[in-house]
Design a protein around this motif. Structure first.
Motif, PDB file in Angstrom:
ATOM      1  N   LEU A   1       0.833  -1.194   0.000  1.00  0.00           N
ATOM      2  CA  LEU A   1       0.000   0.000   0.000  1.00  0.00           C
ATOM      3  C   LEU A   1       0.873   1.252   0.000  1.00  0.00           C
ATOM      4  N   PRO A   2       0.466   2.290  -0.717  1.00  0.00           N
ATOM      5  CA  PRO A   2       1.217   3.542  -0.696  1.00  0.00           C
ATOM      6  C   PRO A   2       0.852   4.368   0.534  1.00  0.00           C
ATOM      7  N   THR A   3       1.614   5.410   0.758  1.00  0.00           N
ATOM      8  CA  THR A   3       1.190   6.393   1.746  1.00  0.00           C
ATOM      9  C   THR A   3       0.027   7.194   1.162  1.00  0.00           C
ATOM     10  N   GLU A   4      -0.677   7.906   2.004  1.00  0.00           N
ATOM     11  CA  GLU A   4      -1.779   8.724   1.499  1.00  0.00           C
ATOM     12  C   GLU A   4      -1.283   9.757   0.505  1.00  0.00           C
ATOM     13  N   ALA A   5      -0.116  10.337   0.767  1.00  0.00           N
ATOM     14  CA  ALA A   5       0.426  11.355  -0.133  1.00  0.00           C
ATOM     15  C   ALA A   5       0.807  10.751  -1.480  1.00  0.00           C
ATOM     16  N   GLN A   6       1.381   9.554  -1.469  1.00  0.00           N
ATOM     17  CA  GLN A   6       1.726   8.887  -2.728  1.00  0.00           C
ATOM     18  C   GLN A   6       0.471   8.560  -3.532  1.00  0.00           C
ATOM     19  N   ALA A   7      -0.554   8.032  -2.860  1.00  0.00           N
ATOM     20  CA  ALA A   7      -1.806   7.700  -3.541  1.00  0.00           C
ATOM     21  C   ALA A   7      -2.453   8.950  -4.110  1.00  0.00           C
ATOM     22  N   GLU A   8      -2.369  10.054  -3.376  1.00  0.00           N
ATOM     23  CA  GLU A   8      -2.965  11.302  -3.863  1.00  0.00           C
ATOM     24  C   GLU A   8      -2.255  11.806  -5.106  1.00  0.00           C
ATOM     25  N   LEU A   9      -0.926  11.718  -5.120  1.00  0.00           N
ATOM     26  CA  LEU A   9      -0.180  12.174  -6.293  1.00  0.00           C
ATOM     27  C   LEU A   9      -0.449  11.270  -7.490  1.00  0.00           C
TER      28      LEU A   9
ATOM     29  N   GLY B   1       8.444  15.975   1.109  1.00  0.00           N
ATOM     30  CA  GLY B   1       9.176  14.726   1.259  1.00  0.00           C
ATOM     31  C   GLY B   1       8.490  13.507   0.681  1.00  0.00           C
ATOM     32  N   THR B   2       7.389  13.707  -0.043  1.00  0.00           N
ATOM     33  CA  THR B   2       6.691  12.573  -0.654  1.00  0.00           C
ATOM     34  C   THR B   2       7.509  11.978  -1.789  1.00  0.00           C
ATOM     35  N   VAL B   3       8.147  12.832  -2.595  1.00  0.00           N
ATOM     36  CA  VAL B   3       9.006  12.408  -3.697  1.00  0.00           C
ATOM     37  C   VAL B   3      10.301  13.199  -3.612  1.00  0.00           C
TER      38      VAL B   3
ATOM     39  N   ALA C   1      11.436  15.892 -11.884  1.00  0.00           N
ATOM     40  CA  ALA C   1      11.005  17.251 -12.218  1.00  0.00           C
ATOM     41  C   ALA C   1      12.200  18.090 -12.649  1.00  0.00           C
ATOM     42  N   HIS C   2      13.324  17.959 -11.937  1.00  0.00           N
ATOM     43  CA  HIS C   2      14.538  18.686 -12.323  1.00  0.00           C
ATOM     44  C   HIS C   2      15.019  18.236 -13.699  1.00  0.00           C
ATOM     45  N   ILE C   3      14.959  16.936 -13.953  1.00  0.00           N
ATOM     46  CA  ILE C   3      15.394  16.415 -15.254  1.00  0.00           C
ATOM     47  C   ILE C   3      14.508  16.970 -16.365  1.00  0.00           C
ATOM     48  N   ALA C   4      13.192  16.967 -16.154  1.00  0.00           N
ATOM     49  CA  ALA C   4      12.271  17.474 -17.184  1.00  0.00           C
ATOM     50  C   ALA C   4      12.521  18.946 -17.464  1.00  0.00           C
ATOM     51  N   GLU C   5      12.766  19.730 -16.416  1.00  0.00           N
ATOM     52  CA  GLU C   5      13.042  21.150 -16.604  1.00  0.00           C
ATOM     53  C   GLU C   5      14.356  21.354 -17.349  1.00  0.00           C
ATOM     54  N   ALA C   6      15.350  20.515 -17.057  1.00  0.00           N
ATOM     55  CA  ALA C   6      16.623  20.608 -17.768  1.00  0.00           C
ATOM     56  C   ALA C   6      16.462  20.221 -19.238  1.00  0.00           C
ATOM     57  N   VAL C   7      15.607  19.248 -19.515  1.00  0.00           N
ATOM     58  CA  VAL C   7      15.331  18.856 -20.906  1.00  0.00           C
ATOM     59  C   VAL C   7      14.640  20.002 -21.647  1.00  0.00           C
ATOM     60  N   GLU C   8      13.659  20.634 -21.010  1.00  0.00           N
ATOM     61  CA  GLU C   8      13.006  21.800 -21.617  1.00  0.00           C
ATOM     62  C   GLU C   8      14.037  22.855 -21.999  1.00  0.00           C
TER      63      GLU C   8
ATOM     64  N   GLU D   1       8.740   9.821 -10.426  1.00  0.00           N
ATOM     65  CA  GLU D   1       8.945  10.197  -9.025  1.00  0.00           C
ATOM     66  C   GLU D   1       8.384   9.129  -8.085  1.00  0.00           C
ATOM     67  N   LEU D   2       7.304   8.495  -8.495  1.00  0.00           N
ATOM     68  CA  LEU D   2       6.660   7.484  -7.652  1.00  0.00           C
ATOM     69  C   LEU D   2       7.259   6.091  -7.838  1.00  0.00           C
ATOM     70  N   GLY D   3       8.212   5.966  -8.760  1.00  0.00           N
ATOM     71  CA  GLY D   3       8.919   4.704  -8.898  1.00  0.00           C
ATOM     72  C   GLY D   3       8.310   3.697  -9.850  1.00  0.00           C
ATOM     73  N   PHE D   4       7.401   4.134 -10.738  1.00  0.00           N
ATOM     74  CA  PHE D   4       6.823   3.211 -11.712  1.00  0.00           C
ATOM     75  C   PHE D   4       7.763   3.066 -12.904  1.00  0.00           C
ATOM     76  N   PRO D   5       7.965   1.856 -13.435  1.00  0.00           N
ATOM     77  CA  PRO D   5       8.798   1.674 -14.622  1.00  0.00           C
ATOM     78  C   PRO D   5       8.073   2.182 -15.870  1.00  0.00           C
ATOM     79  N   PRO D   6       8.827   2.548 -16.913  1.00  0.00           N
ATOM     80  CA  PRO D   6       8.205   3.127 -18.113  1.00  0.00           C
ATOM     81  C   PRO D   6       7.067   2.316 -18.722  1.00  0.00           C
ATOM     82  N   PRO D   7       7.154   0.972 -18.882  1.00  0.00           N
ATOM     83  CA  PRO D   7       6.037   0.261 -19.504  1.00  0.00           C
ATOM     84  C   PRO D   7       4.717   0.416 -18.759  1.00  0.00           C
ATOM     85  N   LEU D   8       4.775   0.541 -17.437  1.00  0.00           N
ATOM     86  CA  LEU D   8       3.533   0.727 -16.686  1.00  0.00           C
ATOM     87  C   LEU D   8       2.931   2.104 -16.927  1.00  0.00           C
ATOM     88  N   THR D   9       3.743   3.063 -17.364  1.00  0.00           N
ATOM     89  CA  THR D   9       3.233   4.402 -17.647  1.00  0.00           C
ATOM     90  C   THR D   9       2.157   4.354 -18.724  1.00  0.00           C
TER      91      THR D   9
END
Length: 287
Positions: free
Chosen positions: A57-65, A181-183, A188-195, A220-228
């Protein structure tokens, strides 16, 4: 057949579809070890998705995100192929499950796969920085390589929106989650650097889109790309269901992709006719 043979046969049958996801017997259902009656009313749908995919189970903050990312991509109107197909299928008189299946089946590499590609791209950059490469250099190297191979970078730009209104809000929520501290905020930093790297290369800003923003959250939540991609299918299924249902309540039948007064552009061979031929008379044979 002996009792031992029957037992061995049953054990082999039970192991054929072995799973760590669900345990079920008459009167008992357990998901990842949790009795279903303990989960009902206490665990949200995003948390249940997390549990089923990740085993805990995730934390409430992880589930919310996670729920935030899923909710952001539910619909983009009938100009999106999946939504248009759901509506057209409904006008053909099929059931709602068939309309949904028709729509979901087109969520492939081009329509529906960009989030997976974006997270894979961001993940490659993360791996390079883990190996000691500075972020700016890792980003520049992979942006140049991806442009050379594909002509674009996944997760950026939108054919309809100059700025995808969903992306900035999602990134702001990721930054807030990082502050709490949830993630970590790393993706996010990588995406901004790519932009920034793409803007330097193209001499114009190509902002993050919904696929890139949700890829950031899933990373950020740790899901692998295929699950995206699978998570996007879950998300867009909500809009597909809504449009299929709405269309099924209307009298339109067999409604095509264009209004009937608009026809497609034909660019094939001009009109031509079969050559004139004389009908040959069958010869009579003397018997």
């Amino acid at each position: 057949m002996t009792e031992r043979t029957r037992k061995e046969g049953r054990e082999r049958g039970e192991e054929w579809w072995s799973t760590e996801i669900i345990e079920m017997q008459p009167g008992m259902i357990r998901l990842r070890g949790y009795p279903i009656e303990d989960l009902i009313g206490r665990v949200s749908l995003p948390a249940m998705i997390w549990l089923m995919l990740r085993g805990e189970l995730p934390t409430e903050a992880q589930a919310e995100l996670l729920g935030t990312a899923l909710g952001a991509a539910v619909d983009h109107g009938p100009q999106a192929p999946s939504i248009a197909i759901a509506r057209m299928a409904a006008t053909c008189g099929v059931g709602i499950n068939s309309a949904m299946a028709s729509a979901i089946n087109v969520l492939g590499d081009v329509h529906g796969g960009a989030g997976e590609q974006a997270l894979g791209f961001f993940g490659d950059i993360a791996a390079a920085t883990d190996a000691g490469r500075p972020l700016k250099g890792a980003v520049a190297d992979r942006v140049d390589r991806f442009f050379a191979e594909n002509g674009y970078v996944p997760g950026l730009g939108h054919r309809f929106h100059p700025i995808d209104p969903r992306a900035p809000r999602l990134l702001a929520l990721v930054r807030e989650a990082a502050r709490q501290g949830t993630v970590s905020g790393r993706f996010a930093h990588i995406a901004e650097a790519v932009e920034a790297a793409v803007e330097r290369r193209k001499c114009k800003r190509i902002p993050l889109n919904i696929d890139g923003a949700t890829a950031v959250i899933y990373g950020e939540l740790g899901f692998p790309p295929p699950l995206t991609r699978g998570l996007f299918v879950l998300s867009r299924s909500v809009g597909i269901l809504a449009h299929a249902w709405e269309q099924s309540q209307r009298p339109d039948r067999n409604k095509g992709p264009l209004p009937r007064e608009w026809l497609w552009s034909y660019q094939g061979t001009p009109e031509r006719r079969l050559p004139e031929t004389q009908t040959s008379q069958p010869s009579s044979a003397n018997t």
